[in-house]
Design a protein around this motif. Structure first.
Motif, PDB file in Angstrom:
ATOM      1  N   SER A  79      76.347  30.273  52.568  1.00 27.37           N
ATOM      2  CA  SER A  79      75.874  31.597  52.950  1.00 27.37           C
ATOM      3  C   SER A  79      74.503  31.523  53.609  1.00 27.37           C
ATOM      4  O   SER A  79      74.240  32.207  54.608  1.00 27.37           O
ATOM      5  N   MET A  80      73.613  30.692  53.080  1.00 25.36           N
ATOM      6  CA  MET A  80      72.267  30.616  53.632  1.00 25.36           C
ATOM      7  C   MET A  80      72.275  29.972  55.017  1.00 25.36           C
ATOM      8  O   MET A  80      71.473  30.333  55.886  1.00 25.36           O
ATOM      9  N   THR A  81      73.180  29.014  55.252  1.00 21.53           N
ATOM     10  CA  THR A  81      73.275  28.400  56.578  1.00 21.53           C
ATOM     11  C   THR A  81      73.743  29.424  57.606  1.00 21.53           C
ATOM     12  O   THR A  81      73.216  29.487  58.726  1.00 21.53           O
ATOM     13  N   VAL A  82      74.729  30.247  57.233  1.00 22.10           N
ATOM     14  CA  VAL A  82      75.191  31.307  58.124  1.00 22.10           C
ATOM     15  C   VAL A  82      74.069  32.302  58.394  1.00 22.10           C
ATOM     16  O   VAL A  82      73.843  32.736  59.538  1.00 22.10           O
ATOM     17  N   LEU A  83      73.349  32.671  57.347  1.00 24.87           N
ATOM     18  CA  LEU A  83      72.232  33.597  57.506  1.00 24.87           C
ATOM     19  C   LEU A  83      71.182  33.025  58.455  1.00 24.87           C
ATOM     20  O   LEU A  83      70.692  33.713  59.358  1.00 24.87           O
ATOM     21  N   MET A  84      70.820  31.763  58.247  1.00 25.74           N
ATOM     22  CA  MET A  84      69.807  31.136  59.092  1.00 25.74           C
ATOM     23  C   MET A  84      70.260  31.121  60.557  1.00 25.74           C
ATOM     24  O   MET A  84      69.469  31.375  61.465  1.00 25.74           O
ATOM     25  N   PHE A  85      71.549  30.853  60.778  1.00 24.65           N
ATOM     26  CA  PHE A  85      72.085  30.864  62.139  1.00 24.65           C
ATOM     27  C   PHE A  85      71.895  32.240  62.781  1.00 24.65           C
ATOM     28  O   PHE A  85      71.414  32.351  63.914  1.00 24.65           O
ATOM     29  N   CYS A  86      72.279  33.297  62.069  1.00 23.72           N
ATOM     30  CA  CYS A  86      72.198  34.646  62.642  1.00 23.72           C
ATOM     31  C   CYS A  86      70.753  35.062  62.889  1.00 23.72           C
ATOM     32  O   CYS A  86      70.426  35.637  63.942  1.00 23.72           O
ATOM     33  N   VAL A  87      69.870  34.782  61.934  1.00 28.25           N
ATOM     34  CA  VAL A  87      68.466  35.154  62.091  1.00 28.25           C
ATOM     35  C   VAL A  87      67.829  34.378  63.242  1.00 28.25           C
ATOM     36  O   VAL A  87      67.148  34.948  64.100  1.00 28.25           O
ATOM     37  N   ALA A  88      68.053  33.055  63.261  1.00 32.08           N
ATOM     38  CA  ALA A  88      67.457  32.236  64.311  1.00 32.08           C
ATOM     39  C   ALA A  88      68.012  32.612  65.684  1.00 32.08           C
ATOM     40  O   ALA A  88      67.275  32.647  66.677  1.00 32.08           O
ATOM     41  N   PHE A  89      69.299  32.923  65.753  1.00 31.29           N
ATOM     42  CA  PHE A  89      69.886  33.334  67.022  1.00 31.29           C
ATOM     43  C   PHE A  89      69.235  34.634  67.501  1.00 31.29           C
ATOM     44  O   PHE A  89      68.861  34.765  68.673  1.00 31.29           O
ATOM     45  N   GLY A  90      69.120  35.588  66.598  1.00 28.45           N
ATOM     46  CA  GLY A  90      68.518  36.856  66.986  1.00 28.45           C
ATOM     47  C   GLY A  90      67.083  36.704  67.454  1.00 28.45           C
ATOM     48  O   GLY A  90      66.680  37.294  68.465  1.00 28.45           O
ATOM     49  N   LEU A  91      66.289  35.909  66.747  1.00 30.60           N
ATOM     50  CA  LEU A  91      64.891  35.729  67.134  1.00 30.60           C
ATOM     51  C   LEU A  91      64.764  34.933  68.429  1.00 30.60           C
ATOM     52  O   LEU A  91      63.836  35.162  69.215  1.00 30.60           O
ATOM     53  N   SER A  92      65.683  33.999  68.661  1.00 32.19           N
ATOM     54  CA  SER A  92      65.676  33.290  69.941  1.00 32.19           C
ATOM     55  C   SER A  92      65.915  34.269  71.083  1.00 32.19           C
ATOM     56  O   SER A  92      65.266  34.180  72.139  1.00 32.19           O
ATOM     57  N   MET A  93      66.810  35.202  70.891  1.00 32.45           N
ATOM     58  CA  MET A  93      67.051  36.214  71.908  1.00 32.45           C
ATOM     59  C   MET A  93      65.850  37.148  72.053  1.00 32.45           C
ATOM     60  O   MET A  93      65.613  37.709  73.124  1.00 32.45           O
ATOM     61  N   ASP A  94      65.106  37.306  70.982  1.00 24.15           N
ATOM     62  CA  ASP A  94      63.877  38.082  71.038  1.00 24.15           C
ATOM     63  C   ASP A  94      62.953  37.507  72.118  1.00 24.15           C
ATOM     64  O   ASP A  94      62.470  38.224  73.000  1.00 24.15           O
ATOM     65  N   TYR A  95      62.731  36.196  72.073  1.00 21.71           N
ATOM     66  CA  TYR A  95      61.843  35.561  73.057  1.00 21.71           C
ATOM     67  C   TYR A  95      62.510  35.429  74.416  1.00 21.71           C
ATOM     68  O   TYR A  95      61.839  35.415  75.443  1.00 21.71           O
ATOM     69  N   GLU A  96      63.836  35.332  74.429  1.00 22.62           N
ATOM     70  CA  GLU A  96      64.565  35.346  75.695  1.00 22.62           C
ATOM     71  C   GLU A  96      64.259  36.630  76.454  1.00 22.62           C
ATOM     72  O   GLU A  96      63.972  36.614  77.661  1.00 22.62           O
ATOM     73  N   VAL A  97      64.310  37.743  75.757  1.00 20.89           N
ATOM     74  CA  VAL A  97      64.037  39.031  76.390  1.00 20.89           C
ATOM     75  C   VAL A  97      62.571  39.120  76.806  1.00 20.89           C
ATOM     76  O   VAL A  97      62.258  39.625  77.895  1.00 20.89           O
ATOM     77  N   PHE A  98      61.648  38.637  75.977  1.00 17.66           N
ATOM     78  CA  PHE A  98      60.230  38.664  76.314  1.00 17.66           C
ATOM     79  C   PHE A  98      59.980  37.978  77.659  1.00 17.66           C
ATOM     80  O   PHE A  98      59.294  38.505  78.536  1.00 17.66           O
TER      81      PHE A  98
END
Length: 739
Positions: A602-621
């Motif tokens: 569960s924590m690996t899946v969570l880390m994937f989703c959080v890290a993916f979202g934050l990567s897109m955060d900087y992608e948009v920036f």
């Protein structure tokens, strides 16, 4: 849309701030009770066979044992007269406890399986009554009353699932306080370095505070309706601090830039909202989309992070889009007040660079990567692929007492059960037949199960079967409408052999006309992994589709979303690979103080989703500024180098700030929170430096004009429905955009 929001902030600044203050106060009152609504556990699929087996045991067989008390004689053997006398007294007291049922002990049964091989320890098994929060409260009362020294001759330690939950809750709160104690001062210090003025540095913390208080209130409300994991609090604080600071950083930087270019305060607010505000809105949408995918999983542990994650993103974005422009309009040029001694550039309105970083460095790095894409990108890709290589040997597990520190009481109980007792009753497989079964077929089925490799014995209501022998049974395991068989093994819980045994038990022919359900810890692990694996394609598909759609609406290109998804996959692979090397393979375990074990699913899946979202955060920036320059007529190279040169310092500073909020959880005593904090922080730094600094410009150079390609129908769709900047751009501000 953003122009109208800017006009609201300009014309009704003080009203907006007063309303916001009232709302935050109300959310604070609600949020104060959040901890009382949150639960431990939540790692199991409620529709799985193991969960259904547990439900049958609870409803028809008196409930599953969830409390294990390890009783040790302080001097001599557990059968010594004094120890036996006090042991019997302890059992008598426990049986009087209104919150306990099904109390079974060595002194009741004289079963050698409930006595350690050295004769110094004995077990007491019981069930704590209640469900969810009430069960946790009942367990706390019992454990607090009985754990420790009993009558000077015995020591009592609490284990089992109730004991683990009892220790995880307080430990989570301690970890949270420590992480905040570390993160908040460091973030404030970095903000002072980045902005160079006291006023500007404090504004992002205001947005972060609103986000955190708001989500605490949300968790209080949601926790009253459905099950919510207590670990959602950790994500709330880390993301609240990180995203609140990130979004405010972008807004304040653009506002100060516009003031430095000669714009009035009102025009600076308008331009900030139409550029940085638009970026914040799209960034929040991409992060929320990634975290919303967690809600497709049946485990409430993962769904809880979806609730809290989406909530904190939305509230941080709303605070940035409504409260921040109102604050900037009221402050005006005073946003640069309280200049720090080192802030030599503060008078220009441009934020000071992060330590050791000059904004122009990112422009030069981007130019180098675009002129020599292969020379710069290939070494970076090689390093990232090497970091991802441990994924070839990754294995998955579920959380158990090993995530706690070695000196945790429930963990010590588990170690003793594994090392000092013949077979681990607490870790037995629970085979449940939800109907009446005659004695002979039941006995035959139990005998077949006892012959499986690794099985020490099989306990039933009619007998205990081991090595071809039959001993006395436990009548409590049978009811007229249901039967329970405890398959006790000699295997290490959650090992590959233990998981294989689950399959063998399920494959063993049952009594005719019956459909047994197999539960217990190892069965729950197998079912949890299967459940997550079954939903993972849907979650990933939702993330990919929503991200593609949002980035298309943002850029008008079908190539940019594809490029972003591919680079994100590379950086996430490297991050999870490094975490596998550390937490599964045991490297750095001595430094970080954890026990190596399979990656928590569960924590690996969570880390994937959080890290993916934050990567897109900087992608948009980054992409927002590149597209802005591209739309103003710059060629591809100039747009990329100019965009990165202008946003590189902001992105690196934002990444450092949010990474601090996650890295602070590396100090946690619960190992899967260490995994989450360190993994998320590492993913952010890899994305901000390696991906944004080198791989993005190299990819843009290789793609050339095709980077902005979209088929004709989609171009027309974007022209109609894509979210574009509003309003005319004053000449002074056009110049600022090209700086």
């Amino acid at each position: 849309m953003f122009e109208r929001m800017a006009e609201l902030a300009i014309r009704r600044s003080r009203l907006v701030l007063v309303v916001a203050a009232v709302i935050v106060a109300l959310m604070g009152v609600l949020g104060a009770g959040a901890f009382g609504k949150l639960l431990g556990g939540g790692f199991d699929d409620p529709a799985s066979p193991s969960s259904r087996a547990r439900n049958v045991i609870d409803e028809k067989l008196g409930g599953e044992t969830n409390l294990v008390l390890l009783v040790r004689a302080t001097d001599g053997r557990i059968d010594a007269p004094a120890a036996r006398r006090d042991g019997e007294s302890l059992i008598a007291d426990l049986k009087k406890e209104p919150d306990l049922e099904n109390v079974v002990s060595y002194w009741d049964t004289e079963s050698p399986d409930l006595r350690s091989e050295d004769g110094r320890e004995a077990l007491v098994l019981a069930r704590v009554k209640g469900h969810d929060a009430q069960q946790q409260e009942n367990a706390k009362g019992v454990i607090d009353d009985y754990a420790g020294t009993y009558e000077d001759t015995l020591t009592v330690k609490a284990g089992g699932s109730a004991g683990v939950s009892h220790e995880m809750g307080p430990q989570t709160e301690k970890d949270l306080v420590l992480a905040e104690t570390i993160a908040v001062p460091l973030i404030l210090l970095l903000l002072l370095v980045v902005f160079g003025t006291v006023v500007s540095a404090l504004l992002p913390l205001a947005v972060a505070l609103i986000a955190i208080v708001g989500v605490f209130a949300e968790l209080y409300v949601v926790g009253g309706v459905t099950d919510v994991s207590i670990f959602a609090i950790n994500l709330t604080t880390a993301l609240g601090l990180g995203l609140g600071v990130d979004y405010a950083l972008l807004m304040i930087s653009r506002f100060r830039e516009q003031l430095a270019a000669g714009a009035s305060v009102e025009d600076a607010v308008r331009r900030t909202m139409s550029t940085a505000g638009r970026t914040v809105a799209f960034s929040a949408a991409t992060v929320a989309a990634a975290l919303a995918a967690l809600m497709v999983f049946p485990q409430y542990f993962l769904r809880s992070f979806g609730y809290s994650g989406v909530g904190v993103v939305v509230i941080a974005a709303l605070a940035s889009l409504f409260v921040m422009p109102a604050l900037l309009n009221v402050l005006g040029h005073r946003v640069n007040k309280g200049r720090m001694p080192w802030a030599k550039r503060a008078r220009t309105g441009t934020p000071a660079p992060a330590p050791g970083i000059r904004t122009s460095v990112w422009g030069r790095l981007a130019r180098t990567a675009m002129r020599r894409p292969a020379l710069t990108a290939l070494p970076v890709l090689a390093v990232l692929l090497l970091a991802a290589s441990p994924l070839l040997g990754i294995t998955f597990g579920t959380a158990d007492e090993r995530v706690l520190p070695e000196d945790a009481e429930s963990r010590e109980v588990s170690v003793s059960l594994r090392e000092n007792f013949r077979g681990n009753d607490a870790a037995a497989l629970r085979v449940v037949i939800d109907e009446n079964v005659n004695r002979a077929p039941l006995a035959s089925y139990a005998a077949r199960l006892s012959g499986l490799d690794g099985v020490a014995r099989v306990e039933t209501s009619t007998g205990t079967y081991a090595d071809g022998r039959t001993g006395p049974g436990n009548p409590a395991l049978g009811r007229p409408t249901a039967q329970q068989l405890n398959v006790v093994s000699t295997l290490t819980p959650k090992s590959d052999a233990a998981k294989d045994l689950v399959g063998k038990v399920r494959a063993t022919a049952p009594p005719a006309g019956t459909h047994p359900l197999v539960g217990g810890g190892d069965a729950e692990l197998v079912d949890s992994n299967d459940s997550i694996a079954g939903r993972l394609p849907l979650a990933v598909g939702l993330i990919v589709v929503t991200t593609f759609m949002l980035l298309f609406l943002f850029t008008g290109s079908v190539v940019q979303p594809l490029r972003a998804l591919v680079l994100n996959a590379v950086s996430l692979g490297a991050t999870i690979g490094v975490m596998t090397w550390i937490f599964q393979d045991g490297n750095l375990s001595g430094v970080l103080g954890f026990t190596a074990q399979p990656m928590e699913t569960s924590m690996t899946v969570l880390m994937f989703c959080v890290a993916f979202g934050l990567s897109m955060d900087y992608e948009v920036f980054v992409t927002s500024r590149i597209k802005e320059l591209h739309d103003l007529g710059e060629d591809n190279e100039s747009a990329v180098t100019g965009g990165l040169g202008h946003t590189g310092g902001i992105v690196s500073a934002a990444a450092a700030l949010i990474a601090v909020s996650f890295f602070a959880f590396g100090t946690a005593e619960i190992s899967f929170m260490q995994l989450f904090g360190l993994g998320s922080g590492l993913a952010i730094l890899i994305d901000a430096v390696a991906v944004r600094g080198i791989l993005v410009p190299a990819a843009m150079r290789l793609l050339g004009r095709s980077a902005w390609y979209a088929p004709g129908p989609l171009r027309r769709f974007h022209a109609r429905f894509g979210l574009s900047e509003d309003g005319p751009v004053p000449a002074a501000q056009q110049v600022a955009a090209k700086v």
